[in-house]
Design an enzyme around this catalytic site. Structure first.
Site, mmCIF file in Angstrom:
data_model
loop_
_atom_site.group_PDB
_atom_site.id
_atom_site.type_symbol
_atom_site.label_atom_id
_atom_site.label_comp_id
_atom_site.label_asym_id
_atom_site.label_seq_id
_atom_site.Cartn_x
_atom_site.Cartn_y
_atom_site.Cartn_z
ATOM 1 N N GLU A 131 0.856 -1.194 0.000
ATOM 2 C CA GLU A 131 0.000 0.000 0.000
ATOM 3 C C GLU A 131 0.889 1.240 0.000
ATOM 4 O O GLU A 131 2.076 1.139 0.294
ATOM 5 C CB GLU A 131 -0.871 0.007 1.274
ATOM 6 C CG GLU A 131 -1.773 -1.199 1.367
ATOM 7 C CD GLU A 131 -2.732 -1.142 2.552
ATOM 8 O OE1 GLU A 131 -2.664 -0.161 3.334
ATOM 9 O OE2 GLU A 131 -3.536 -2.071 2.673
ATOM 10 N N GLY A 135 4.937 -0.954 2.685
ATOM 11 C CA GLY A 135 5.664 -1.810 1.744
ATOM 12 C C GLY A 135 6.475 -2.811 2.542
ATOM 13 O O GLY A 135 5.988 -3.886 2.902
ATOM 14 N N GLU A 244 8.796 -17.248 -3.451
ATOM 15 C CA GLU A 244 8.868 -16.022 -4.259
ATOM 16 C C GLU A 244 10.323 -15.557 -4.394
ATOM 17 O O GLU A 244 10.772 -15.171 -5.470
ATOM 18 C CB GLU A 244 8.017 -14.923 -3.605
ATOM 19 C CG GLU A 244 8.073 -13.606 -4.378
ATOM 20 C CD GLU A 244 7.311 -12.461 -3.689
ATOM 21 O OE1 GLU A 244 6.646 -12.702 -2.673
ATOM 22 O OE2 GLU A 244 7.405 -11.335 -4.207
ATOM 23 N N HIS A 340 29.039 -2.984 -24.313
ATOM 24 C CA HIS A 340 28.401 -2.680 -25.599
ATOM 25 C C HIS A 340 28.644 -1.237 -26.045
ATOM 26 O O HIS A 340 28.266 -0.867 -27.164
ATOM 27 C CB HIS A 340 26.881 -2.930 -25.521
ATOM 28 C CG HIS A 340 26.492 -4.370 -25.669
ATOM 29 N ND1 HIS A 340 26.663 -5.286 -24.669
ATOM 30 C CD2 HIS A 340 25.958 -5.046 -26.716
ATOM 31 C CE1 HIS A 340 26.238 -6.475 -25.077
ATOM 32 N NE2 HIS A 340 25.810 -6.356 -26.322
HETATM 33 C C1 LIG Z 1 7.537 -3.105 -10.391
HETATM 34 C C2 LIG Z 1 7.024 -3.511 -9.042
HETATM 35 C C3 LIG Z 1 6.145 -4.579 -8.926
HETATM 36 C C4 LIG Z 1 5.623 -4.927 -7.676
HETATM 37 N N1 LIG Z 1 4.687 -5.921 -7.586
HETATM 38 C C5 LIG Z 1 4.028 -6.104 -6.408
HETATM 39 C C6 LIG Z 1 2.894 -6.995 -6.328
HETATM 40 O O1 LIG Z 1 2.535 -7.662 -7.311
HETATM 41 N N2 LIG Z 1 2.245 -7.107 -5.146
HETATM 42 C C7 LIG Z 1 2.617 -6.393 -4.028
HETATM 43 O O2 LIG Z 1 1.977 -6.528 -2.996
HETATM 44 N N3 LIG Z 1 3.706 -5.564 -4.059
HETATM 45 C C8 LIG Z 1 4.391 -5.389 -5.229
HETATM 46 N N4 LIG Z 1 5.461 -4.515 -5.284
HETATM 47 C C9 LIG Z 1 5.845 -3.788 -4.075
HETATM 48 C C10 LIG Z 1 7.205 -4.163 -3.504
HETATM 49 O O3 LIG Z 1 7.138 -5.409 -2.860
HETATM 50 C C11 LIG Z 1 7.630 -2.999 -2.576
HETATM 51 O O4 LIG Z 1 7.943 -1.883 -3.395
HETATM 52 C C12 LIG Z 1 8.801 -3.354 -1.691
HETATM 53 O O5 LIG Z 1 8.440 -4.321 -0.748
HETATM 54 C C13 LIG Z 1 9.348 -2.122 -0.957
HETATM 55 O O6 LIG Z 1 8.333 -1.430 -0.301
HETATM 56 P P1 LIG Z 1 8.184 0.164 -0.505
HETATM 57 O O7 LIG Z 1 8.240 0.440 -1.967
HETATM 58 O O8 LIG Z 1 7.008 0.628 0.233
HETATM 59 O O9 LIG Z 1 9.491 0.781 0.123
HETATM 60 P P2 LIG Z 1 9.684 1.176 1.676
HETATM 61 O O10 LIG Z 1 9.268 0.044 2.553
HETATM 62 O O11 LIG Z 1 9.082 2.506 1.933
HETATM 63 O O12 LIG Z 1 11.266 1.306 1.747
HETATM 64 C C14 LIG Z 1 11.982 2.418 1.180
HETATM 65 C C15 LIG Z 1 13.475 2.119 1.313
HETATM 66 O O13 LIG Z 1 13.827 2.035 2.686
HETATM 67 C C16 LIG Z 1 14.388 0.770 2.978
HETATM 68 N N5 LIG Z 1 13.936 0.320 4.297
HETATM 69 C C17 LIG Z 1 12.664 0.109 4.711
HETATM 70 N N6 LIG Z 1 12.663 -0.317 5.982
HETATM 71 C C18 LIG Z 1 13.956 -0.366 6.376
HETATM 72 C C19 LIG Z 1 14.621 -0.757 7.589
HETATM 73 N N7 LIG Z 1 13.932 -1.231 8.634
HETATM 74 N N8 LIG Z 1 15.962 -0.678 7.634
HETATM 75 C C20 LIG Z 1 16.667 -0.254 6.553
HETATM 76 N N9 LIG Z 1 16.104 0.106 5.388
HETATM 77 C C21 LIG Z 1 14.766 0.053 5.300
HETATM 78 C C22 LIG Z 1 13.903 -0.164 1.885
HETATM 79 O O14 LIG Z 1 14.757 -1.263 1.694
HETATM 80 C C23 LIG Z 1 13.892 0.771 0.685
HETATM 81 O O15 LIG Z 1 15.180 0.866 0.151
HETATM 82 C C24 LIG Z 1 6.032 -4.204 -6.517
HETATM 83 C C25 LIG Z 1 6.957 -3.151 -6.642
HETATM 84 C C26 LIG Z 1 7.430 -2.786 -7.873
HETATM 85 C C27 LIG Z 1 8.389 -1.622 -7.955
#
Ligand SMILES: Cc1cc2nc3c(=O)[nH]c(=O)nc-3n(C[C@H](O)[C@H](O)[C@H](O)COP(=O)(O)OP(=O)(O)OC[C@H]3O[C@@H](n4cnc5c(N)ncnc54)[C@H](O)[C@@H]3O)c2cc1C
Length: 381
Positions: A131, A135, A244, A340
């Site tokens: 959401e 994430g 996964e 490349h």
């Molecule tokens: C192309 C694409 C396809 C996807 N497909 C799906 C899908 O089919 N279904 C679904 O449910 N989700 C899907 N996702 C979501 C994906 O799983 C999330 O983007 C991912 O889990 C990261 O969550 P976030 O983007 O909210 O980043 P955030 O959780 O906000 O994190 C932001 C950054 O902070 C870092 N971070 C977060 N917490 C910590 C911590 N405790 N310590 C250190 N660093 C931290 C993270 O590693 C990241 O670098 C998809 C994402 C993309 C981009």
């Protein structure tokens, strides 16, 4: 570099050959166009189903092939040959993240209503967990499912959902109670219909896939679509994570192998200063390092796969494989693009796309930082 290892039987190898033939005939020739159109056709699911490729690991009683995880692993590796991360992501989301929870936690009736048509390629699935505000921190999700007569009323928003536009059903994580952080999450199979709205997102790579935001506004979901036990959804999330992540590692290694082979061929043919690129020591050594990285990634991934298939719970090994391979794959693609030269920056060259597509690996399916957190705990740190 050896592809075989002792893991796969002759039967798996036969599947590899037939899947490869199908993919190179039916999917690869269209990859470039699908990427440009920002969409691959839904009929791809029907074509895969006709080959039995949407149900390799699923039981025959629901139309599956009754195979094992190694059959699925073979398909994951071969799909790297499509050359479109977006197409593979759409297929993978259906086969390896949306339908496994129904297979493992669904009732017989739910399997007949969703798993069987998914295996036939008639219904396409998506998994909706992420959401805007949740994430990595899954427990903070806010999509609510209120109890009403004979079901639930769902309100909330999911984002970054693969197949988020095309999916007929979304295996959706919802909050069913306010209590506890990891508690109070349930899963509902939400049919596309009234109150469900998707909007497609524009992104760096995976162009052929429809990554979308999905909003739910007073969506009625019957109680018969509750997947697994109420308020125990966190278990369901955890249950498929290992597979996964293995899938992501397998796909990365297969992509690395292919990119290495094509780049080595390019380096043998392209001449500068009167010699092939591969005759320049700097390039030759770079290719050697990339071959070593690919081999290392494969060994670590196959070790995790072997343990997984043997019924261990190899959380540490799978996490290490996911962490190692996703970053290594992106770095290899970047190095191949560099070899490349200017051609690598051009749309007409496959490596331009492969390098963009590979950037998702260290973020999706649990980011590098989250993998390190899991490993830190597992190592007693
Ligand atoms: C192309 C694409 C396809 C996807 N497909 C799906 C899908 O089919 N279904 C679904 O449910 N989700 C899907 N996702 C979501 C994906 O799983 C999330 O983007 C991912 O889990 C990261 O969550 P976030 O983007 O909210 O980043 P955030 O959780 O906000 O994190 C932001 C950054 O902070 C870092 N971070 C977060 N917490 C910590 C911590 N405790 N310590 C250190 N660093 C931290 C993270 O590693 C990241 O670098 C998809 C994402 C993309 C981009």
């Amino acid at each position: 570099m050896s592809e075989q290892f002792a893991l796969f039987t002759d039967e798996h190898q036969a599947l590899r050959e037939s899947a490869r033939g199908f993919i190179e005939r039916e999917l690869t020739p269209h990859a470039q166009r699908w990427e440009e159109e920002r969409w691959f056709p839904d009929e791809v699911f029907g074509k895969l189903a006709a080959q039995g490729l949407l149900g390799l690991k699923y039981p025959a009683e629901y139309g599956g092939q009754g195979g094992d995880y190694l059959h699925e692993a073979v398909l994951v590796e071969e799909l790297a040959r499509v050359g479109s991360g977006g197409t593979v992501a759409g297929i993978g989301a259906h086969v390896n993240i949306a339908t496994p929870p129904i297979w493992k936690f669904g009732t017989d009736e739910q399997k007949r209503r969703y798993l069987a048509p998914a295996i036939r390629g008639e219904k396409i699935g998506a998994l909706g967990i992420t959401e805007p505000g949740a994430g990595s921190d899954v427990a903070s999700l806010r999509t609510r499912a209120e109890q009403v007569d004979s079901g639930f009323l769902v309100n909330g928003e999911k984002t970054y959902i693969t197949n988020g536009v095309r999916a007929h059903f979304i295996v959706t994580a919802v909050k069913t109670t306010d209590e506890g952080s990891h508690h109070g999450i349930s899963f509902l199979i939400v049919d596309r219909g009234e109150g469900v709205r998707s909007s497609k997102l524009s992104k760096l790579g995976w162009h052929a896939s429809d990554t979308a935001t999905i909003s739910f506004e007073d969506v009625f979901v019957p109680r018969s679509n509750l997947l697994g036990a109420e308020n125990e959804g966190f278990k369901l999330i955890m249950a498929n994570f290992q597979w996964e992540r293995l899938v992501m590692a397998l796909g990365a290694v297969a992509g690395m192998q292919l990119a290495w082979e094509r780049t080595a061929e390019f380096a043998r043919e392209r001449r500068t200063f009167g010699r092939p690129l591969s005759a320049h020591q700097a390039i030759r050594h770079r290719l050697v390092d990339l071959a070593t990285s690919t081999h290392t990634c494969r060994c670590v991934t196959y070790d995790a796969l072997r343990r997984f298939v043997a019924g261990e719970e190899p959380v540490r090994e799978v996490t290490m494989a996911k962490l190692l391979t996703q970053r290594a794959c992106f770095e290899l693609m970047d190095a191949c693009l560099q070899i490349h030269g200017g051609a690598g920056y051009m749309r007409e060259y496959w490596i331009e796309r492969a390098a963009r597509d590979a950037r998702l690996g260290p973020i999706g399916g649990g980011s590098d930082e989250i993998m390190r957190e899991i490993l830190g705990r597992s190592l007693g740190l």
